[in-house]
Write a protein that holds these residues in place. Structure first.
Motif, PDB file in Angstrom:
ATOM      1  N   THR A 205     -75.854 -74.524  27.424  1.00 40.64           N
ATOM      2  CA  THR A 205     -74.731 -75.441  27.209  1.00 40.64           C
ATOM      3  C   THR A 205     -74.936 -76.752  27.953  1.00 40.64           C
ATOM      4  OG1 THR A 205     -73.242 -73.537  27.038  1.00 40.64           O
ATOM      5  CG2 THR A 205     -72.229 -75.692  27.410  1.00 40.64           C
ATOM      6  N   PHE A 219     -75.416 -85.867  21.547  1.00 43.83           N
ATOM      7  CA  PHE A 219     -74.841 -84.544  21.792  1.00 43.83           C
ATOM      8  C   PHE A 219     -73.665 -84.664  22.765  1.00 43.83           C
ATOM      9  CE2 PHE A 219     -79.482 -84.019  21.283  1.00 43.83           C
ATOM     10  CZ  PHE A 219     -79.499 -83.275  20.112  1.00 43.83           C
ATOM     11  N   THR A 223     -71.822 -78.790  24.185  1.00 40.78           N
ATOM     12  CA  THR A 223     -72.594 -78.331  23.029  1.00 40.78           C
ATOM     13  C   THR A 223     -73.515 -77.185  23.437  1.00 40.78           C
ATOM     14  OG1 THR A 223     -72.602 -80.514  21.992  1.00 40.78           O
ATOM     15  CG2 THR A 223     -74.321 -78.976  21.286  1.00 40.78           C
ATOM     16  N   GLN A 229     -81.044 -78.620  16.789  1.00 40.14           N
ATOM     17  CA  GLN A 229     -80.650 -79.742  17.644  1.00 40.14           C
ATOM     18  C   GLN A 229     -81.778 -80.121  18.607  1.00 40.14           C
ATOM     19  OE1 GLN A 229     -77.154 -77.714  19.063  1.00 40.14           O
ATOM     20  NE2 GLN A 229     -75.773 -79.150  18.011  1.00 40.14           N
TER      21      GLN A 229
END
Length: 250
Positions: A205, A219, A223, A229
């Motif tokens: 995270t 980002f 997230t 990603q």
């Protein structure tokens, strides 16, 4: 503007507590960006792993010390593969031969100069056969491990003094990779590195917002990173991957 020898060996001081974190051991060159991305640290307690400070975490480079906000600026290079890769490239500039793309040997670098705010390499002091000149980084095609490749019209970039390097802005878009034969082994190493980055970051995270070099949000904090990603971050460049690595929950 600072020359490399003015940075190497300087004490690194944490502003928050006034402690000395260590001394600057070396400048880690990013050959693709033409910049100093990290300062490695010499400290008697750092024997097992290599510690470094991202250049963007440096508050200032003075005559007597490099300053950072706190010891939190220090990272372990073993935990950030892309930074470790830059160290292992062992790109040096001082005492490196300079050659044009046509294979003409120009001279040898005796010193190089860095923008103390951004880390961009502004240029070099170059020893020719009959004199010394300053050479803007605008002429550089490739910062290589053994040879620095420059444009054929390199003489048009010669300056009479290093002070002139500060007068003109270096257009980093002009620093392009040389046209070289692709090394399949290098490609395999890059793929392995990217897979390792995905393995280390997937499922973690983010603790802060991450922006690209133009200030566009990539980002959000909070997230939970997935492989897609991370691959997008890799496409943005090594600095974004480093930013992710430094700002995820353990």
């Amino acid at each position: 503007m600072k020359k490399s020898t003015q940075i190497n060996g300087l004490p690194i001081i944490s502003i928050s507590d006034g402690n000395q974190v260590g001394k600057v051991k070396s400048l880690v060159i990013n050959p693709d960006k033409g910049s100093v991305d990290f300062l490695t640290i010499e400290h008697e307690d750092f024997q097992v792993s290599v510690k470094a400070i991202p250049f963007k975490k440096v508050v200032g480079i003075g005559e007597y010390a490099v300053t950072v906000d706190s010891e939190n600026a220090v990272i372990d290079l073993n935990e950030i593969p892309i930074a470790n890769q830059l160290v292992n490239k062992k790109i040096k500039i001082t005492n490196t031969k300079v050659m044009t793309r046509k294979g003409e040997l120009i001279g040898e670098v005796t010193e190089f100069y860095v923008d103390q705010d951004s880390g961009h390499i502004l240029g070099m002091q170059l020893k020719l056969a009959d004199k010394e000149v300053a050479l803007s980084s605008e002429s550089v095609v490739t910062f290589g491990k053994d040879i620095i490749i420059v444009k054929e019209d390199v003489a048009s970039y010669f300056l009479s003094s290093v002070e002139e390097l500060e007068k003109g802005e270096v257009d980093l878009d002009e620093i392009l990779p040389a046209e070289e034969v692709v090394n399949p082994r290098e490609d395999e190493e890059v793929r392995a590195l990217k897979e390792k980055q995905i393995e280390l970051l997937a499922g973690k995270t983010l603790t802060k917002d991450v922006y690209d070099k133009n200030g566009v949000l990539l980002f959000h904090a909070g997230t939970i990173l997935n492989s897609e990603q991370i691959e997008n971050a890799q496409e943005e460049g090594p600095s974004i991957v480093v930013e992710l690595s430094m700002n995820v929950e353990a």
